[in-house]
Write an enzyme that holds these catalytic residues in place. Structure first.
Site, PDB file in Angstrom:
ATOM      1  N   GLY A  67      -0.462   1.647  -3.565  1.00  0.00           N
ATOM      2  CA  GLY A  67      -1.781   1.068  -3.835  1.00  0.00           C
ATOM      3  C   GLY A  67      -2.815   1.584  -2.838  1.00  0.00           C
ATOM      4  N   HIS A 100       1.749  11.266 -14.355  1.00  0.00           N
ATOM      5  CA  HIS A 100       1.363  10.801 -15.693  1.00  0.00           C
ATOM      6  C   HIS A 100       0.537  11.829 -16.459  1.00  0.00           C
ATOM      7  CE1 HIS A 100       2.504   7.017 -13.686  1.00  0.00           C
ATOM      8  NE2 HIS A 100       3.154   6.896 -14.824  1.00  0.00           N
ATOM      9  N   TYR A 141      14.632   2.379 -15.050  1.00  0.00           N
ATOM     10  CA  TYR A 141      13.338   1.692 -15.005  1.00  0.00           C
ATOM     11  C   TYR A 141      13.301   0.590 -16.066  1.00  0.00           C
ATOM     12  CZ  TYR A 141       8.372   0.960 -15.924  1.00  0.00           C
ATOM     13  OH  TYR A 141       7.144   0.399 -16.163  1.00  0.00           O
ATOM     14  N   LEU A 148       0.816  -1.217   0.000  1.00  0.00           N
ATOM     15  CA  LEU A 148       0.000   0.000   0.000  1.00  0.00           C
ATOM     16  C   LEU A 148       0.851   1.270   0.000  1.00  0.00           C
ATOM     17  CD1 LEU A 148      -3.027  -1.001   2.310  1.00  0.00           C
ATOM     18  CD2 LEU A 148      -2.794  -1.241  -0.169  1.00  0.00           C
ATOM     19  N   ILE A 201       4.835  20.747 -20.368  1.00  0.00           N
ATOM     20  CA  ILE A 201       5.048  19.834 -21.496  1.00  0.00           C
ATOM     21  C   ILE A 201       6.558  19.651 -21.624  1.00  0.00           C
ATOM     22  CG2 ILE A 201       4.849  19.574 -24.000  1.00  0.00           C
ATOM     23  CD1 ILE A 201       2.176  21.038 -23.822  1.00  0.00           C
ATOM     24  N   PHE A 204       8.313  -0.010  -8.949  1.00  0.00           N
ATOM     25  CA  PHE A 204       8.344   1.442  -9.169  1.00  0.00           C
ATOM     26  C   PHE A 204       8.354   1.661 -10.675  1.00  0.00           C
ATOM     27  CE2 PHE A 204      10.495   1.027  -4.976  1.00  0.00           C
ATOM     28  CZ  PHE A 204       9.498   1.633  -4.243  1.00  0.00           C
ATOM     29  N   ALA A 209       3.982  -5.493  -8.700  1.00  0.00           N
ATOM     30  CA  ALA A 209       4.506  -4.498  -7.759  1.00  0.00           C
ATOM     31  C   ALA A 209       5.859  -3.992  -8.252  1.00  0.00           C
ATOM     32  CB  ALA A 209       4.656  -5.126  -6.377  1.00  0.00           C
TER      33      ALA A 209
END
Ligand code: UDP
Length: 329
Positions: free
Chosen positions: A39, A189, A141, A36, A207, A76, A74
C-alpha cells in the site's frame, strides 16, 4: 445509514484506497491498518492509518477496540505468485486472517466485508458464473480466499457474526479524478502493463497463452471499475448494519468478457498508441474464461455498475497513469 466505526485492513492498497475514498465521501467513521508492504500512505490522504500487520500481536491487542465493522482487504492477490509460493498465501490470506477474525469476534465486531475473488470458482462449467457455481479453485490464491469465506460462514453459524464476501472479477481503472490508482511493484496486471507498453521503446508485454478455448485463443476476463467495486462495499456495510444479510457471497463483475487481445485493441483506441506485445506461454493457474453474473448483488443490495464500459475503465486508468507514470513515488 450508521455503520459506527469501520476498520479497513489493507486500506492503502489499490482497491482498498478506492474503498477508503468512497467511505470518506459517504462520511463514515473509519480508520485503516496497513503494513504498507504493497500500500501507499499517499493513497489515503489524512484518514487515520496504523502502519502494522493486521495480525501482529501488538495490533490485535487493542487495535479492534470500539470497531463495529471490519472491511478485510489486506491480502496477497497474484495468481501466478501463489502457484510458486503457496505457503505465503496460506500464511497471510488464511492463517493471519483467521487470527483477525477471532480477534474481531472477541472484540464484538458486528459485521465483516471480505474481499474475495472470482478465483474461488476455478475453471468454469458454465458462463456467466453465478454464486452457486461449483467452487474448485485452480490456484492457492483462490483456495485460501475460499477457505476464509467458509470460515466466515461457520462464524455466522456459531457466533452470529454477519459477513459479506465480495467475489471480485478483474478490478481495473482508477478514480476518475486521477488522484489515486493502481501502483504495484512489480506490476503484474494486464491494463497497467499494457499502458506502460504503449511508451516508445517500452519492453513488449507478454500475452500469456494464445491457445485457450476462447474466440481468439487468449484468456477472457470480466473487467469491473474499481470505484464500482468500492461502492459495493458501502452497500454491503449498510446491509450488515440493517441486518439484511447473514453470511453471504456476491459476485462483482460487469457480465461481459473481453479477451486479452480485445483489451489490447481498447487500449490502442483510448491511448491512440498500439501497445507492444509478444506471445508467451500460458501462466500457470489461469482459467480460460471468467465472466460474472452479478444479478444476486443487484437484487439483494441494489448494486449496479456506474462505469460498465471497458473503454471508460481504461480511460480512467490512462488518466492516472499519465498523471503518475511512476505511481505514488
Ligand atoms: N495477462 C497477460 N499478460 C500480462 C498480465 C496478464 O496476458 O502481462 C493476462 C492474464 O493471463 C489474464 C488477464 O491478462 O488472462 C488478466 O490478468 P491480471 O493479472 O490482470 O488479473 P487476474 O486475472 O490474474 O486477476
Amino acid at each position: 445509514m450508521k455503520t459506527g466505526k469501520v476498520l479497513v485492513t489493507g486500506g492503502a492498497g489499490y482497491i482498498g484506497s478506492h474503498i477508503v475514498r468512497e467511505l470518506n465521501d459517504a462520511r463514515r467513521d473509519l480508520r485503516i491498518v496497513d503494513d504498507l508492504s504493497q500500500g501507499h500512505r499517499a493513497a489515503v490522504g489524512d484518514t487515520p492509518l496504523t502502519v502494522a500487520g493486521f495480525a501482529d500481536a501488538e495490533f490485535l491487542d487493542g487495535g479492534l477496540d470500539g470497531v463495529d465493522y471490519l472491511v478485510h482487504m489486506a491480502a496477497f492477490c497474484e495468481v501466478g505468485e501463489s502457484m510458486n509460493a503457496p505457503a505465503k498465501y496460506y500464511a497471510n490470506n488464511l492463517t493471519a486472517s483467521l487470527a483477525l477474525l477471532e480477534a474481531a469476534r472477541r472484540a464484538g465486531v458486528r459485521g465483516i466485508v471480505f474481499s474475495s475473488t472470482a478465483a474461488v470458482y476455478g475453471e468454469p462449467e458454465s458462463t456467466p458464473i453465478d454464486e452457486d457455481h461449483p467452487q474448485r479453485p485452480t490456484n492457492p490464491y483462490g483456495e485460501t480466499k475460499l477457505a476464509f469465506e467458509r470460515a466466515l460462514r461457520w462464524y455466522h453459524e456459531a457466533h452470529g457474526l454477519r459477513s459479506v464476501a465480495l467475489r471480485y472479477f478483474n478490478a481495473a481503472g482508477a478514480h476518475p479524478d486521477g488522484s489515486i490508482g493502481e501502483d504495484h511493484a512489480p506490476e503484474t496486471h494486464l491494463i497497467p502493463r499494457l499502458l506502460r507498453a504503449t511508451e516508445q521503446g517500452a519492453e513488449p508485454m507478454s500475452i500469456f497463452g494464445n491457445d485457450y478455448e476462447t474466440r481468439d485463443g487468449t484468456c477472457v476476463r470480466d473487467y469491473v471499475h474499481v470505484c464500482d467495486l468500492a461502492r459495493a462495499h458501502v452497500r454491503a456495510l449498510d446491509a450488515l448494519a440493517e441486518e439484511r444479510v447473514g453470511a453471504e457471497a456476491f459476485n462483482l463483475g460487469n457480465g461481459e468478457g473481453f479477451s486479452v487481445l480485445e483489451v489490447v485493441d481498447h487500449v490502442e483506441r483510448v491511448t491512440g498508441r498500439r501497445p507492444a506485445t509478444t506471445s508467451a506461454p500460458r501462466r500457470a493457474g489461469d482459467p480460460a474464461t471468467l465472466v460474472a453474473s452479478s444479478e444476486r448483488i443487484a437484487r439483494q443490495l441494489g448494486w449496479s455498475a456506474g462505469h460498465p464500459e471497458l473503454g471508460e475503465i481504461i480511460e480512467t486508468a490512462w488518466r492516472w497513469y499519465r498523471a503518475h507514470p511512476s505511481g505514488y513515488s
